[in-house]
Design an enzyme around this catalytic site. Sequence first.
Site, PDB file in Angstrom:
ATOM      1  N   ALA A 121       0.699  -0.965   0.143  1.00 25.16           N
ATOM      2  CA  ALA A 121      -0.241  -0.253  -0.153  1.00 25.16           C
ATOM      3  C   ALA A 121       0.928   1.472  -0.295  1.00 25.16           C
ATOM      4  O   ALA A 121       0.090   1.902   0.075  1.00 25.16           O
ATOM      5  CB  ALA A 121      -0.508   0.082   1.436  1.00 25.16           C
ATOM      6  N   ASN A 189       2.519  -3.369   7.928  1.00 29.07           N
ATOM      7  CA  ASN A 189       2.231  -4.073   6.754  1.00 29.07           C
ATOM      8  C   ASN A 189       3.802  -3.350   6.168  1.00 29.07           C
ATOM      9  O   ASN A 189       4.474  -3.056   5.680  1.00 29.07           O
ATOM     10  CB  ASN A 189       1.360  -4.422   5.941  1.00 29.07           C
ATOM     11  N   HIS A 219       0.342   7.867   2.934  1.00 34.15           N
ATOM     12  CA  HIS A 219       1.730   7.352   3.344  1.00 34.15           C
ATOM     13  C   HIS A 219       2.207   8.611   2.931  1.00 34.15           C
ATOM     14  O   HIS A 219       2.919   8.216   1.564  1.00 34.15           O
ATOM     15  CB  HIS A 219       1.601   6.033   3.314  1.00 34.15           C
TER      16      HIS A 219
HETATM   17  N1  LIG Z   1       1.986  -5.137   2.417  1.00 34.74           N
HETATM   18  C1  LIG Z   1       0.761  -4.488   2.408  1.00 34.74           C
HETATM   19  O1  LIG Z   1       1.181  -3.015   2.578  1.00 34.74           O
HETATM   20  C2  LIG Z   1      -1.041  -4.834   3.340  1.00 34.74           C
HETATM   21  C3  LIG Z   1      -2.041  -4.381   2.555  1.00 34.74           C
HETATM   22  C4  LIG Z   1      -3.067  -4.409   3.682  1.00 34.74           C
HETATM   23  C5  LIG Z   1      -3.176  -5.965   4.167  1.00 34.74           C
HETATM   24  N2  LIG Z   1      -2.236  -6.504   3.864  1.00 34.74           N
HETATM   25  C6  LIG Z   1      -2.203  -7.751   4.464  1.00 34.74           C
HETATM   26  O2  LIG Z   1      -2.607  -8.886   3.452  1.00 34.74           O
HETATM   27  C7  LIG Z   1      -3.220  -9.574   4.166  1.00 34.74           C
HETATM   28  C8  LIG Z   1      -4.318  -9.997   3.497  1.00 34.74           C
HETATM   29  O3  LIG Z   1      -5.834  -8.630   3.547  1.00 34.74           O
HETATM   30  P1  LIG Z   1      -7.002  -8.942   3.022  1.00 34.74           P
HETATM   31  O4  LIG Z   1      -7.139  -7.597   3.215  1.00 34.74           O
HETATM   32  O5  LIG Z   1      -7.555  -9.937   1.945  1.00 34.74           O
HETATM   33  O6  LIG Z   1      -8.157  -9.268   4.900  1.00 34.74           O
HETATM   34  P2  LIG Z   1      -9.380 -10.070   4.143  1.00 34.74           P
HETATM   35  O7  LIG Z   1      -9.324 -10.294   5.912  1.00 34.74           O
HETATM   36  O8  LIG Z   1     -10.294 -10.055   3.505  1.00 34.74           O
HETATM   37  O9  LIG Z   1      -9.509 -12.020   4.275  1.00 34.74           O
HETATM   38  C9  LIG Z   1      -8.048 -13.083   4.898  1.00 34.74           C
HETATM   39  C10 LIG Z   1      -8.589 -14.180   4.198  1.00 34.74           C
HETATM   40  O10 LIG Z   1      -7.315 -15.664   4.947  1.00 34.74           O
HETATM   41  C11 LIG Z   1      -8.171 -15.826   5.484  1.00 34.74           C
HETATM   42  N3  LIG Z   1      -7.066 -16.690   6.640  1.00 34.74           N
HETATM   43  C12 LIG Z   1      -6.770 -16.213   7.452  1.00 34.74           C
HETATM   44  N4  LIG Z   1      -5.864 -16.925   8.066  1.00 34.74           N
HETATM   45  C13 LIG Z   1      -5.834 -18.075   7.488  1.00 34.74           C
HETATM   46  C14 LIG Z   1      -5.389 -19.383   7.611  1.00 34.74           C
HETATM   47  N5  LIG Z   1      -4.785 -19.100   8.811  1.00 34.74           N
HETATM   48  N6  LIG Z   1      -5.296 -20.190   6.836  1.00 34.74           N
HETATM   49  C15 LIG Z   1      -6.331 -19.643   6.189  1.00 34.74           C
HETATM   50  N7  LIG Z   1      -6.808 -19.026   5.398  1.00 34.74           N
HETATM   51  C16 LIG Z   1      -6.942 -17.777   6.383  1.00 34.74           C
HETATM   52  C17 LIG Z   1      -9.593 -15.537   5.956  1.00 34.74           C
HETATM   53  O11 LIG Z   1     -10.624 -16.714   6.219  1.00 34.74           O
HETATM   54  C18 LIG Z   1      -9.485 -14.232   4.821  1.00 34.74           C
HETATM   55  O12 LIG Z   1     -10.766 -15.255   3.648  1.00 34.74           O
HETATM   56  C19 LIG Z   1      -3.985  -9.638   5.869  1.00 34.74           C
HETATM   57  O13 LIG Z   1      -2.595 -10.115   6.574  1.00 34.74           O
HETATM   58  C20 LIG Z   1      -3.055  -8.114   5.417  1.00 34.74           C
HETATM   59  O14 LIG Z   1      -3.246  -7.599   6.699  1.00 34.74           O
HETATM   60  C21 LIG Z   1      -0.819  -6.088   4.241  1.00 34.74           C
END
Ligand SMILES: NC(=O)c1ccc[n+]([C@@H]2O[C@H](COP(=O)([O-])OP(=O)(O)OC[C@H]3O[C@@H](n4cnc5c(N)ncnc54)[C@H](O)[C@@H]3O)[C@@H](O)[C@H]2O)c1
Length: 268
Positions: A121, A189, A219
């Site tokens: 992001a 993140n 950011h």
């Molecule tokens: N790198 C970045 O800049 C950035 C930005 C936003 C989000 N993220 C991260 O990316 C990840 C996904 O984000 P999102 O918005 O798609 O989340 P979300 O909550 O919309 O979806 C996450 C999905 O993963 C599944 N899940 C969670 N833990 C699990 C496990 N141990 N085993 C199997 N399935 C599992 C959940 O059931 C859900 O369907 C999060 O950890 C979030 O913090 C990173």
Amino acid sequence: MKICVIGCGAIGAAIAREMEHLSNIDTVYLTDRSQECATRLQQKLAKVSYVPDIVPILNDIGLVVEAASQDAARYYVPLALSAGVDVLIMSVGVLHDEEFQADTHRLAKRKGAKVHVPSGAVGGIDALSAARLDEMDEVLLTTTKPPSAFGKNQYLASKGVVPSEIRVRTELFEGSAREAVKHFPQNINVAATIALAGIGFDKTKIRIVCDPQVKTNEHHLQARGRFGELDVVTRNVPSPRNPKTSYLAAMSAISAIKKITGSFWIGA
Ligand SMILES: NC(=O)c1ccc[n+]([C@@H]2O[C@H](COP(=O)([O-])OP(=O)(O)OC[C@H]3O[C@@H](n4cnc5c(N)ncnc54)[C@H](O)[C@@H]3O)[C@@H](O)[C@H]2O)c1
């Protein structure tokens, strides 16, 4: 190439949908602890195949994309690397755990596999990772969010701060990325990606501001060093499916997969 996506939330579902149009991806194995969400996507998308367990398909895939949670990263990253499969990590905050980070580096090296961390992001990661090759004076991230983005935060509660009652632009935190990650896990993140690309968790400075006037998660990355100065502002629109996740984060994951699996890489 066949890939496997862990998580079918805001980011995982966006990836799965986009892979339908990528000619060099023929299968997207998808797993999630919610079988319902994964099978729903399987019904809608021709390339998606739900798998309850990724172990049987590890020999068949070229990339595991973690888009789920830090817990998922802790389980799936070592599993994929042990099989020599490259990984792309979205829950990059997990790498603030130095032991996990060191184990991940060691395993990837031993197995000849690669670990990819997309810019997510925040903009400017490409320039920051080049700039850090020489002396750096400062890396500072100022994150500005509306009150609703802070949700329930124990650190703020312990200071008697109630975000929903903030009426004017207010600085909530200033400290190292390591402390920021501890006190503001929802901001983890972006802080982690900047710390990893630049000068590490202890030297990277983070400022967190609450502003009732803003609608985006902003950011502002500033860096100074022998290379000169970097000043990049990213104003993120929330993802329609998960307001905690910026839309750009999903697009960054897709862009990274295109680079990894394609033959032309801009901004390497
Ligand atoms: N790198 C970045 O800049 C950035 C930005 C936003 C989000 N993220 C991260 O990316 C990840 C996904 O984000 P999102 O918005 O798609 O989340 P979300 O909550 O919309 O979806 C996450 C999905 O993963 C599944 N899940 C969670 N833990 C699990 C496990 N141990 N085993 C199997 N399935 C599992 C959940 O059931 C859900 O369907 C999060 O950890 C979030 O913090 C990173």
